[in-house]
Design a protein around this motif. Structure first.
Motif, mmCIF file in Angstrom:
data_model
loop_
_atom_site.group_PDB
_atom_site.id
_atom_site.type_symbol
_atom_site.label_atom_id
_atom_site.label_comp_id
_atom_site.label_asym_id
_atom_site.label_seq_id
_atom_site.Cartn_x
_atom_site.Cartn_y
_atom_site.Cartn_z
ATOM 1 N N ILE A 3 3.490 3.156 -6.607
ATOM 2 C CA ILE A 3 2.098 3.411 -6.074
ATOM 3 C C ILE A 3 1.332 1.975 -6.628
ATOM 4 N N ILE A 4 1.013 1.115 -5.755
ATOM 5 C CA ILE A 4 0.427 -0.103 -5.821
ATOM 6 C C ILE A 4 -1.086 0.173 -5.606
ATOM 7 N N ILE A 5 -1.717 -0.487 -6.883
ATOM 8 C CA ILE A 5 -3.347 -0.129 -6.663
ATOM 9 C C ILE A 5 -4.018 -1.388 -6.973
ATOM 10 N N ASP A 6 -4.980 -1.640 -6.103
ATOM 11 C CA ASP A 6 -6.019 -2.836 -6.142
ATOM 12 C C ASP A 6 -6.976 -2.252 -7.335
ATOM 13 N N LEU A 80 3.684 -6.882 -0.662
ATOM 14 C CA LEU A 80 4.308 -6.077 0.185
ATOM 15 C C LEU A 80 5.057 -6.811 1.307
ATOM 16 N N GLN A 81 4.765 -8.131 1.759
ATOM 17 C CA GLN A 81 5.613 -8.912 2.472
ATOM 18 C C GLN A 81 7.279 -8.931 2.115
ATOM 19 N N GLN A 82 6.850 -9.447 0.756
ATOM 20 C CA GLN A 82 8.358 -9.892 -0.049
ATOM 21 C C GLN A 82 9.154 -8.670 -0.170
ATOM 22 N N HIS A 83 8.717 -7.532 -0.081
ATOM 23 C CA HIS A 83 9.415 -6.179 -0.337
ATOM 24 C C HIS A 83 9.185 -5.267 0.649
ATOM 25 N N LYS A 84 9.071 -5.741 1.869
ATOM 26 C CA LYS A 84 8.928 -4.913 3.172
ATOM 27 C C LYS A 84 10.146 -3.836 3.468
ATOM 28 N N HIS A 85 11.328 -4.429 2.843
ATOM 29 C CA HIS A 85 12.694 -3.576 3.045
ATOM 30 C C HIS A 85 12.363 -2.313 2.282
ATOM 31 N N SER A 87 9.376 -0.687 2.142
ATOM 32 C CA SER A 87 8.098 -0.156 2.331
ATOM 33 C C SER A 87 7.734 1.467 2.573
ATOM 34 N N ALA A 88 8.866 2.022 2.747
ATOM 35 C CA ALA A 88 8.952 3.661 2.922
ATOM 36 C C ALA A 88 8.471 4.046 1.403
ATOM 37 N N SER A 89 8.856 3.246 0.512
ATOM 38 C CA SER A 89 8.867 4.017 -0.848
ATOM 39 C C SER A 89 7.475 3.485 -1.404
ATOM 40 N N PHE A 90 6.416 2.977 -0.793
ATOM 41 C CA PHE A 90 5.123 2.412 -1.269
ATOM 42 C C PHE A 90 4.051 3.378 -0.783
ATOM 43 N N LEU A 91 3.025 3.485 -1.841
ATOM 44 C CA LEU A 91 1.844 3.887 -1.563
ATOM 45 C C LEU A 91 0.736 2.954 -2.064
ATOM 46 N N VAL A 92 -0.097 2.558 -1.012
ATOM 47 C CA VAL A 92 -1.102 1.494 -1.387
ATOM 48 C C VAL A 92 -2.442 2.022 -1.958
ATOM 49 N N VAL A 93 -3.066 1.997 -2.827
ATOM 50 C CA VAL A 93 -4.348 2.346 -2.921
ATOM 51 C C VAL A 93 -5.441 1.017 -3.065
ATOM 52 N N SER A 94 -6.085 0.922 -1.972
ATOM 53 C CA SER A 94 -7.324 0.070 -1.934
ATOM 54 C C SER A 94 -8.080 0.424 -0.674
ATOM 55 N N ALA A 103 -0.408 -3.044 4.362
ATOM 56 C CA ALA A 103 0.510 -1.942 4.010
ATOM 57 C C ALA A 103 1.024 -1.345 5.553
ATOM 58 N N GLN A 104 -0.100 -0.982 6.400
ATOM 59 C CA GLN A 104 0.335 -0.535 7.820
ATOM 60 C C GLN A 104 1.313 -1.468 8.409
ATOM 61 N N SER A 105 1.096 -2.737 8.278
ATOM 62 C CA SER A 105 1.859 -3.781 8.907
ATOM 63 C C SER A 105 3.330 -3.717 8.753
ATOM 64 N N ILE A 106 3.631 -3.312 7.516
ATOM 65 C CA ILE A 106 5.037 -3.222 7.094
ATOM 66 C C ILE A 106 5.431 -1.579 6.947
ATOM 67 N N GLY A 107 4.653 -0.780 7.481
ATOM 68 C CA GLY A 107 5.193 0.772 7.602
ATOM 69 C C GLY A 107 4.661 1.385 6.265
ATOM 70 N N SER A 108 4.111 0.834 5.195
ATOM 71 C CA SER A 108 3.767 1.731 4.116
ATOM 72 C C SER A 108 2.266 2.370 4.324
ATOM 73 N N ASP A 109 2.365 3.774 3.401
ATOM 74 C CA ASP A 109 1.162 4.427 3.612
ATOM 75 C C ASP A 109 0.122 3.856 2.564
ATOM 76 N N TRP A 110 -1.136 4.216 2.710
ATOM 77 C CA TRP A 110 -2.104 3.727 1.851
ATOM 78 C C TRP A 110 -3.169 4.884 1.755
#
Length: 174
Positions: A3-6, A80-85, A87-94, A103-110
């Motif tokens: 979970i990546i938080i702003d 997110l761009q550096q770790h886009k491989h 991306s399925a394991s990320f949840l971005v909070v912002s 987040a959406q561009s690499i297929g992550s949820d937010w």
């Protein structure tokens, strides 16, 4: 899931008085989730910061202070761009559209900061699946659809898209 938080975005949108209060609530929430997920919170660097940025840990939460000339939104988008491989394991909070788009561009949820802070404050055993049933996720998707001005969904209106069904399945584990 990571979970990546702003950080400051969540602090101001969630009504937290300072970073310490936010970090304490996040650590309690992490314990409530039985440490199933890792947390990365990113704060903007200040004039007192360093040129390279700083990293710290607080009760199992990784804290990043961006370099002086970089804002958290840019740092998160780059991360997110550096770790886009992964991306399925990320949840971005912002609540910032730039971060949501990244987040959406690499297929992550937010999830928006307001909705996530409500989740923290609830302190209930309910899962994110309950939030899905309350249309919080759908509301975020509608806002993003308006941002991209997409055409309405075709097909059976009662059946969720494959992506939404996968998202619900993933968040049942939260």
């Amino acid at each position: 899931m990571k979970i990546i938080i702003d950080g400051y975005n969540l602090m101001f949108c969630g009504g937290f008085s300072d970073r310490d209060q936010l970090l304490e609530r996040l650590s309690n929430y992490k314990i409530q989730l039985q440490n199933q997920h890792t947390f990365l919170i990113v704060f903007d660097g200040t004039h007192q910061g360093t040129l390279g940025g700083d990293r710290d840990f607080y009760k199992g939460i990784e804290i990043v202070f961006t370099p002086i000339k970089e804002i958290a939104d840019d740092w998160i988008a780059d991360y997110l761009q550096q770790h886009k491989h992964e991306s399925a394991s990320f949840l971005v909070v912002s609540s910032d559209r730039k971060v949501q788009k990244a987040a959406q561009s690499i297929g992550s949820d937010w999830i928006s900061s307001e909705d996530f802070s409500q989740r923290i404050e609830k302190k209930s055993e309910a899962s994110f699946a309950d939030m899905l049933n309350n249309n919080i996720w759908d509301e975020g998707r509608k806002n993003l659809d308006q941002l991209y001005k997409q055409k309405p969904k075709k097909g059976n209106p009662r059946k969720l898209s494959k992506k939404e069904r996968q998202k619900r399945k993933k968040f049942k584990k939260l």
